[in-house]
Design a protein around this motif. Structure first.
Motif, mmCIF file in Angstrom:
data_model
loop_
_atom_site.group_PDB
_atom_site.id
_atom_site.type_symbol
_atom_site.label_atom_id
_atom_site.label_comp_id
_atom_site.label_asym_id
_atom_site.label_seq_id
_atom_site.Cartn_x
_atom_site.Cartn_y
_atom_site.Cartn_z
ATOM 1 N N TYR A 36 10.470 7.434 3.715
ATOM 2 C CA TYR A 36 10.652 5.987 3.801
ATOM 3 C C TYR A 36 10.039 5.340 2.565
ATOM 4 O O TYR A 36 9.096 5.869 1.967
ATOM 5 C CB TYR A 36 9.943 5.421 5.037
ATOM 6 C CG TYR A 36 10.628 5.674 6.357
ATOM 7 C CD1 TYR A 36 10.431 6.870 7.043
ATOM 8 C CD2 TYR A 36 11.445 4.706 6.943
ATOM 9 C CE1 TYR A 36 11.043 7.098 8.268
ATOM 10 C CE2 TYR A 36 12.059 4.927 8.166
ATOM 11 C CZ TYR A 36 11.850 6.119 8.820
ATOM 12 O OH TYR A 36 12.453 6.333 10.032
ATOM 13 N N GLN A 38 8.457 1.516 1.154
ATOM 14 C CA GLN A 38 7.956 0.212 1.575
ATOM 15 C C GLN A 38 7.641 -0.640 0.351
ATOM 16 O O GLN A 38 6.808 -0.261 -0.473
ATOM 17 C CB GLN A 38 6.700 0.358 2.440
ATOM 18 C CG GLN A 38 6.177 -0.962 2.985
ATOM 19 C CD GLN A 38 4.895 -0.804 3.787
ATOM 20 O OE1 GLN A 38 4.069 0.049 3.500
ATOM 21 N NE2 GLN A 38 4.732 -1.626 4.807
ATOM 22 N N GLY A 41 4.664 -6.277 1.438
ATOM 23 C CA GLY A 41 4.930 -7.292 2.451
ATOM 24 C C GLY A 41 6.150 -7.031 3.308
ATOM 25 O O GLY A 41 6.535 -7.889 4.108
ATOM 26 N N GLN A 42 6.720 -5.861 3.170
ATOM 27 C CA GLN A 42 7.948 -5.549 3.907
ATOM 28 C C GLN A 42 7.727 -4.396 4.872
ATOM 29 O O GLN A 42 6.699 -3.720 4.850
ATOM 30 C CB GLN A 42 9.064 -5.180 2.928
ATOM 31 C CG GLN A 42 9.390 -6.279 1.932
ATOM 32 C CD GLN A 42 9.919 -7.527 2.604
ATOM 33 O OE1 GLN A 42 10.785 -7.470 3.479
ATOM 34 N NE2 GLN A 42 9.370 -8.677 2.230
ATOM 35 N N GLY A 43 8.746 -4.166 5.687
ATOM 36 C CA GLY A 43 8.730 -2.993 6.541
ATOM 37 C C GLY A 43 9.174 -1.765 5.783
ATOM 38 O O GLY A 43 9.320 -1.783 4.560
ATOM 39 N N LEU A 44 9.384 -0.695 6.511
ATOM 40 C CA LEU A 44 9.765 0.573 5.894
ATOM 41 C C LEU A 44 11.274 0.753 5.977
ATOM 42 O O LEU A 44 11.897 0.491 7.014
ATOM 43 C CB LEU A 44 9.080 1.738 6.604
ATOM 44 C CG LEU A 44 7.646 2.033 6.199
ATOM 45 C CD1 LEU A 44 6.694 0.984 6.727
ATOM 46 C CD2 LEU A 44 7.229 3.422 6.668
ATOM 47 N N GLU A 88 5.733 1.824 -2.300
ATOM 48 C CA GLU A 88 4.977 2.888 -1.654
ATOM 49 C C GLU A 88 5.946 3.752 -0.858
ATOM 50 O O GLU A 88 6.837 3.236 -0.176
ATOM 51 C CB GLU A 88 3.891 2.324 -0.746
ATOM 52 C CG GLU A 88 2.918 3.373 -0.244
ATOM 53 C CD GLU A 88 1.550 2.817 0.105
ATOM 54 O OE1 GLU A 88 1.461 1.604 0.382
ATOM 55 O OE2 GLU A 88 0.582 3.606 0.112
#
Lengths: 113, 117
Positions: A36, A38, A41-44, A88
């Protein structure tokens, strides 16, 4: 117990260079493996997944990963990184023995112009 | 085709208050996970729920934390009497089937960032 190790906390590469992010897992049966990404400030977002079959898996955004059972690894690769790949990256493992999907601690990718 | 919806995006609570985090899974998804993220610690599994059932709560702290996924409405993660150490990003993810059967990936929301002052 299942676990995931991402040995590199930070990696810096130049734009246009190749990339390999390492992931080692521990699981008592055939694993399901995921990568995944990221952004801050966001989701995966799912990049790719391995369930069975071909050990070289193609994903979105030009990423691929190779499952190597003998090394318990599932490394993520990209032949040429773009500045927008800075983010990330998380490796994760699950399987048919249980319902938990366990994540590594992540690798933060920095891109040099 | 909405994705996983979490609200609020940001939540500020004083020590001792209650925090309620909501998660609406993707349409057709009946399996919900909650994870907690702290800087450089990755995502820590907290709990896995199906509609009206807690399947695995082995990652939940024994006190103050609870989760539910009722027949109707969103999944709720509740933290009672919050402390500063509860400050983190909390992510919800959903799946159409048990991830252990067929390897369904998880679809994540954008998280709720809890700050305890």
């Amino acid at each position: 117990a299942q676990s995931v190790t991402q040995p590199d906390i930070h990696i810096t590469v130049s734009e246009g260079a190749s990339l390999e992010l390492r992931c080692n897992y521990s699981y008592g049966a055939t694993p399901y493996l995921f990568w995944y990404v990221q952004s801050p400030g966001q989701g995966l977002q799912l990049l790719l997944k391995y369930f069975s079959g071909d050990t070289l898996v193609q994903g979105i955004k030009g990423f691929e990963a190779e499952f190597k059972r003998s090394q318990s690894s599932f490394n993520l690769r990209k032949p040429s990184v773009h500045w927008s790949d800075a983010a990330e990256y998380f490796c994760a493992v699950g399987g048919n023995r249980d319902d938990k999907i366990i994540f590594g601690k992540g690798t933060r990718l920095h891109i040099l112009p | 085709n909405a994705g996983v919806m979490q609200n609020p995006r940001h939540l500020v609570r004083r020590r001792g208050q209650e925090a309620r985090l909501r998660c609406s899974p993707m349409k057709g998804h009946s399996h919900v996970y909650w994870y907690r993220q702290l800087p450089e610690e990755g995502l820590k599994f907290m709990v896995y729920l199906q509609k009206e059932n807690i399947i695995d709560e082995s990652g939940m702290p024994k006190e103050r934390f609870s989760a539910e996924f009722p027949k109707e409405g969103p999944s709720i993660l509740r933290i009672q009497q919050v402390v500063r150490g509860d400050s983190a990003a909390y992510f919800c993810a959903s799946s159409p089937t048990r991830p252990g059967t067929g390897g369904s990936p998880l679809h994540f929301g954008n998280g709720t960032r809890l700050t305890v002052t």
